[in-house]
Enzyme design. Sequence first.
Site, PDB file in Angstrom:
ATOM      1  N   LYS A 209       0.840  -1.194   0.000  1.00 25.81           N
ATOM      2  CA  LYS A 209       0.000   0.000   0.000  1.00 25.81           C
ATOM      3  C   LYS A 209       0.884   1.257   0.000  1.00 25.81           C
ATOM      4  O   LYS A 209       0.664   2.183  -0.758  1.00 25.81           O
ATOM      5  CB  LYS A 209      -0.903  -0.034   1.245  1.00 25.81           C
ATOM      6  N   GLU A 215      10.672  -4.753   3.949  1.00 29.67           N
ATOM      7  CA  GLU A 215      10.638  -6.175   3.609  1.00 29.67           C
ATOM      8  C   GLU A 215      10.257  -6.363   2.141  1.00 29.67           C
ATOM      9  O   GLU A 215      10.914  -7.090   1.394  1.00 29.67           O
ATOM     10  CB  GLU A 215       9.604  -6.912   4.488  1.00 29.67           C
ATOM     11  N   GLY A 272      -4.522  -1.658   5.337  1.00 28.83           N
ATOM     12  CA  GLY A 272      -3.774  -2.811   4.825  1.00 28.83           C
ATOM     13  C   GLY A 272      -4.397  -4.136   5.227  1.00 28.83           C
ATOM     14  O   GLY A 272      -4.566  -5.051   4.416  1.00 28.83           O
ATOM     15  N   ARG A 273      -4.776  -4.247   6.513  1.00 29.28           N
ATOM     16  CA  ARG A 273      -5.283  -5.540   6.998  1.00 29.28           C
ATOM     17  C   ARG A 273      -6.713  -5.825   6.553  1.00 29.28           C
ATOM     18  O   ARG A 273      -7.264  -6.867   6.874  1.00 29.28           O
ATOM     19  CB  ARG A 273      -5.133  -5.626   8.521  1.00 29.28           C
ATOM     20  N   GLU A 358      -3.714  -6.002  15.466  1.00 26.60           N
ATOM     21  CA  GLU A 358      -3.169  -4.717  14.997  1.00 26.60           C
ATOM     22  C   GLU A 358      -4.254  -3.633  15.138  1.00 26.60           C
ATOM     23  O   GLU A 358      -3.941  -2.461  15.327  1.00 26.60           O
ATOM     24  CB  GLU A 358      -2.708  -4.834  13.531  1.00 26.60           C
ATOM     25  N   HIS A 389      -5.009 -32.390  19.327  1.00 25.11           N
ATOM     26  CA  HIS A 389      -3.854 -33.203  19.732  1.00 25.11           C
ATOM     27  C   HIS A 389      -2.660 -32.327  20.072  1.00 25.11           C
ATOM     28  O   HIS A 389      -1.540 -32.820  20.176  1.00 25.11           O
ATOM     29  CB  HIS A 389      -3.489 -34.177  18.609  1.00 25.11           C
ATOM     30  N   LYS A 516      10.370  -0.416  13.505  1.00 30.76           N
ATOM     31  CA  LYS A 516      10.878  -0.156  12.145  1.00 30.76           C
ATOM     32  C   LYS A 516      11.967   0.913  12.191  1.00 30.76           C
ATOM     33  O   LYS A 516      13.017   0.771  11.567  1.00 30.76           O
ATOM     34  CB  LYS A 516       9.740   0.363  11.245  1.00 30.76           C
TER      35      LYS A 516
HETATM   36  O1  F6P Z   1       2.728  -3.873   9.985  1.00 30.77           O
HETATM   37  C1  F6P Z   1       2.399  -2.566   9.646  1.00 30.77           C
HETATM   38  C2  F6P Z   1       1.809  -2.461   8.283  1.00 30.77           C
HETATM   39  O2  F6P Z   1       1.657  -1.111   8.001  1.00 30.77           O
HETATM   40  C3  F6P Z   1       0.482  -3.191   8.134  1.00 30.77           C
HETATM   41  O3  F6P Z   1      -0.599  -2.504   8.628  1.00 30.77           O
HETATM   42  C4  F6P Z   1       0.445  -3.428   6.679  1.00 30.77           C
HETATM   43  O4  F6P Z   1      -0.499  -4.394   6.343  1.00 30.77           O
HETATM   44  C5  F6P Z   1       1.867  -3.852   6.415  1.00 30.77           C
HETATM   45  O5  F6P Z   1       2.635  -3.045   7.285  1.00 30.77           O
HETATM   46  C6  F6P Z   1       2.351  -3.733   5.001  1.00 30.77           C
HETATM   47  O6  F6P Z   1       2.301  -2.420   4.553  1.00 30.77           O
HETATM   48  P1  F6P Z   1       2.385  -2.066   3.006  1.00 30.77           P
HETATM   49  O7  F6P Z   1       1.233  -2.689   2.322  1.00 30.77           O
HETATM   50  O8  F6P Z   1       2.337  -0.574   2.958  1.00 30.77           O
HETATM   51  O9  F6P Z   1       3.688  -2.599   2.490  1.00 30.77           O
END
Ligand code: F6P
Length: 550
Positions: A209, A215, A272-273, A358, A389, A516
Amino acid sequence: MALNSINPTHTEVWKKLQKHHLEIKDITMKSLFAEDSNRADSFTIKWNDFYVDYSKNRITKDTRSLLLDLAKECELEDAINKYFSGEIINETEGRAVLHTALRAKESDSVLVDGVNVIPEVYAVKNKIKAFSNSVISGERKGYTGKAFTDIVNIGIGGSDLGPAMVTEALQYYKNHLNVHFVSNVDGDHVHESIKGLNPETTLFIIVSKSFTTQETLSNAQTIRNWFLSDQFSTVQEDVAKHFVAVSTNLPKIEEFGIASENVFPMWDWVGGRFSLWSAVGLSIALAVGYDNFDKLLEGAHQMDVHFKTTPFEENIPVQLSLLSIWYNNFYNAESEVIIPYTQYLSRFAAYLQQGIMESNGKSVDRTGNSVDYQTGTIIWGEPGTNSQHAFFQLIHQGTKIIPADFIGFTNSLHRDKDHHNKLMANFFAQTEALLNGKTALEVQNELEGKMDTEAIKKLLPYKVFEGNKPSTTILIDELTPESLGALIAMYEHQIFVQGVIWNIYSYDQWGVELGKQLATNILKDLTSENIENHDSSTCNLVKYFKKNQK
Ligand code: F6P
């Protein structure tokens, strides 16, 4: 307009709930069932193909009506109207919260800053449809003219968990495309993921987003370097054929070198979530076809309508979130477990962990003050029967109260009745065992004749099950794209209701920022001679790591 700020513990009904809790906390559910032969019916909601039985909870009709009063006193109805109509309810980020608009009807109108966003939503849906159809049919080809066989979704958090969970859940509806998910910045994840892939037939979707997430950008960069490496006969222009992006950050995507026709926009009013319904779900549309993706959205839309229009008494997300508040704030439950009785939902709890924790893992209320009551549910879970189990021992005989959601399906997709009846026998048996437990007398009768009296006396306390452990049963006809969409939306709305009542902002996530920032500083320490100021523990750890790294 923003959500009103009402401290739930200052409402009239909160005190009544506290008093009521003291009155009923020692009453067993078993006795409540014995007293009322209609209890199951009184606490069951039937909606579409959902049968939601919440009778095996530590509540009475009085509890329910007090909890409904709490919802009213916290002005839930007003909040729901604001949620669906695009008010800026995510105040700390200055945004509306409109994942519901992504599954609205084309004829609907949802205004953000006075502009109806539905036409844009449908323009992107049409783009997803055209794109996924062309990849699935083989019409769209890679740099050597071959059709695509593999899709790699590069994203993390909401840009990974939703699509990964749904793709797994709808495996039964899958086509020939293999879909992979790369999320962790751990290089071993990306290298393992690409090692068996053929770049000629692989399509990469970079989903972020913000398009600033370390990452995702690192993984995308590594994959692009691999794609353009000398081992393949690729040239720069081939990137356009193999890389597409989903983001709100168009300039950053361009900087990365992705062709503008390969960009799928999203909007800042989609968290995002909660974004799997947008182009973030492109990998879902590719894996199961656009029609199934659309059915997923339709199921969620049906749940939206149910949530928005059904009186609270019969409203599934409202009732289930009130139960969760009941356990969190009155029984001091520390966590809740979600057990789907289908292997297809093996990623469901992991997905909900982000959605729920979150969102509602907050300790400052909507007036900026620290809360002095519990918020945020700790969620965990794994599919039944495997979890039976693994950790069920603790739920049955441990010291903690752990409300459980049991999610099951009346019909299995492969129609293997033998397996399905065994699976569902376990499903029903577990909720029954949690409710009734096993008394000392029952244990005694069971052991008599099998061992002597002294041995029975010794063993007996360990074989007694206290019971009275709460569970809610969600029985759905079949795992279809529609029912999955409705199930996910059901939990999304629960998150909302709980946030409203707890008087917190559910749609920001500032708590993930500090780590971060510090990681950026520490990365400099790892790659330079010096180490900046840290506490002595962190300094020692960083020094040890640098000294021993090969
Ligand atoms: O973990 C924080 C966060 O901002 C989440 O809310 C989001 O889903 C994720 O990082 C990934 O963010 P992006 O889609 O901006 O890479």
